[in-house]
Design an enzyme around this catalytic site. Structure first.
Site, PDB file in Angstrom:
ATOM      1  N   SER A 170     -17.391 -16.637  22.074  1.00 12.34           N
ATOM      2  CA  SER A 170     -16.734 -15.950  21.292  1.00 12.34           C
ATOM      3  C   SER A 170     -15.482 -16.499  20.956  1.00 12.34           C
ATOM      4  CB  SER A 170     -16.580 -14.491  21.964  1.00 12.34           C
ATOM      5  OG  SER A 170     -15.998 -13.481  21.141  1.00 12.34           O
ATOM      6  N   ARG A 180     -10.013  -0.398  21.072  1.00 13.44           N
ATOM      7  CA  ARG A 180     -11.169  -0.765  21.860  1.00 13.44           C
ATOM      8  C   ARG A 180     -12.363  -0.414  21.091  1.00 13.44           C
ATOM      9  NH1 ARG A 180     -13.309  -4.601  25.041  1.00 13.44           N
ATOM     10  NH2 ARG A 180     -14.679  -3.739  26.686  1.00 13.44           N
ATOM     11  N   ASP A 194     -25.728 -10.196  15.238  1.00 13.75           N
ATOM     12  CA  ASP A 194     -24.342 -10.267  15.496  1.00 13.75           C
ATOM     13  C   ASP A 194     -23.574 -10.194  14.005  1.00 13.75           C
ATOM     14  OD1 ASP A 194     -21.542 -10.962  16.219  1.00 13.75           O
ATOM     15  OD2 ASP A 194     -22.260 -12.565  17.335  1.00 13.75           O
ATOM     16  N   HIS A 197     -23.252  -8.892  19.142  1.00 12.81           N
ATOM     17  CA  HIS A 197     -22.287  -9.928  19.663  1.00 12.81           C
ATOM     18  C   HIS A 197     -22.367 -10.002  21.290  1.00 12.81           C
ATOM     19  CE1 HIS A 197     -19.012 -12.800  19.663  1.00 12.81           C
ATOM     20  NE2 HIS A 197     -18.275 -12.194  20.537  1.00 12.81           N
ATOM     21  N   ASP A 198     -22.492  -8.982  21.731  1.00 11.84           N
ATOM     22  CA  ASP A 198     -22.365  -8.733  23.328  1.00 11.84           C
ATOM     23  C   ASP A 198     -23.514  -9.322  24.095  1.00 11.84           C
ATOM     24  OD1 ASP A 198     -19.785  -7.839  23.898  1.00 11.84           O
ATOM     25  OD2 ASP A 198     -20.363  -5.917  24.317  1.00 11.84           O
TER      26      ASP A 198
END
Length: 367
Positions: free
Chosen positions: A145, A214, A312, A345-346
């Protein structure tokens, strides 16, 4: 719990790319495995925006790390063979000098007087750490990332210092969508009255701004496919719902709320702002007369593994393809792996089996 964290004092003054310098600054790091006699088995790992240097359990700190499934004896990054270093980014509040640190010139926290931070500064701090450990050339440099952008800067700024590279879900420059999301995250923090131009404290703290930032992040870290599969349109039980007008009603809202509550007081808001903007500023095209490809072609390494995920939206697959193409054009032998993990993305934190297969296989082939 014992602490595996170690500290490296950066050269002082430590000049920053965009002006200014830090005095008496340091970075936090942890290590696994042993450096061999030839000092040629070192692997450096640079992290995303929020993780600490504690990537995995070790003798000094047995608690699980953020990449526990990937790193350790017999795992993909096998610490029986490799001496692994994970550094907490300069500017992060997980042990490294950051806006929450004390400015030796004033005796008070830097806050917004901290110099403008770039990912090139993170890269230069990492290179100084590696040199201090007596390592002339890394066997491999791994970046995830935001850390992947820092590793690209590292290889550009310090030619010949890296043999092989593993690029994980990253980008050679921030695309407008990623910039837009991070801009909204920063705006949420800045518009919280308790942020107070960076002059907050524990009693008056920008909880709401950090919570919204967040939540925005978590939404982009996963894919729409994942959200649909996990939550659909399931509503909370009546006793779980909020009484006030427009309160939480769906399970996905409650999930985001829980994520935000766990994060809000664990990361310094000013550090978040600085690292977020550093990610937006990074652009490898600066090193290639405005061309990403030409910038990447200046990186001199032997082999690379580039991994991306089709789901992603923050660091899309075409950006991984761009990195692979550029490194190939520079003369590296490049392996490109496109995964279909639904986690977006995670995925690199969740789909450990597929990432382990790619990363472990690549590292096993390094002579």
């Amino acid at each position: 719990m014992s602490d595996a964290r170690q500290y490296f004092k950066l050269p002082s003054p430590f000049a920053m790319k965009r002006g200014g310098a830090l005095h008496g600054a340091h970075v936090a790091y942890e290590t696994w495995g042993s450096l061999n006699a030839a000092r040629d088995n070192a692997v450096l790992l640079l992290t995303g925006l929020s993780p600490s240097a504690h990537a995995a359990a070790n003798d000094a700190d047995p608690s699980p790390g953020w990449w526990e499934g990937m790193l350790g004896p017999g795992k993909a990054i096998d610490t029986r063979r490799w001496f692994v270093i994970c550094m907490n980014s300069l500017g992060s509040d997980k042990g490294s000098t950051c806006p929450a640190s004390i400015d030796p010139a004033t005796g008070e926290a830097y806050r917004l007087s901290f110099p403008d931070l770039s990912l090139e500064d993170v890269a230069n701090a990492a290179h100084a750490l590696v040199a201090e450990l007596g390592i002339a050339q890394l066997a491999s440099l791994i970046g995830c990332s935001m850390g992947g952008m820092s590793t690209l800067a590292y290889m550009l700024l310090h030619p010949g210092s890296v043999r092989t590279h593993i690029s994980v879900d990253t980008a050679p420059q921030a695309q407008p969508f990623a910039i837009a999301i991070r801009s909204l995250q920063r705006e949420a923090i800045r518009l919280d009255p308790h942020w107070n131009n960076g002059q907050y404290d524990n009693a008056q703290y920008p909880d709401i701004g950090m919570s919204i930032a967040r939540k925005l992040g978590v939404i982009t870290y996963r894919s729409a496919m994942e959200w649909n599969g996990r939550f659909a349109r399931i509503r909370l039980d009546p006793e779980q719902r909020e009484e006030q007008p427009f309160g939480l009603e769906f399970q996905v809202e409650s999930y985001l709320q829980g994520h935000a509550q766990r994060f809000v007081r664990t990361f310094d808001p000013n550090s978040y702002l600085y690292l977020s903007r550093a990610s937006d500023w990074f652009d490898i095209a600066e090193y290639g007369n405005g061309s990403v490809l030409e910038g990447l072609k200046r990186i001199q390494i032997e082999q690379a593994l580039v991994i991306g995920v089709s789901t992603d939206i923050l660091f899309p697959l075409e950006q991984q393809e761009q990195i692979a193409e550029g490194l190939r054009a520079a003369g590296a032998e490049v392996e490109f792996v496109a995964l279909d993990s639904p986690q977006g993305h995670d995925a690199f934190l969740v789909d450990i089996d597929n990432y382990s297969r790619a990363i472990g296989g690549f590292l096993a082939r390094i002579q």
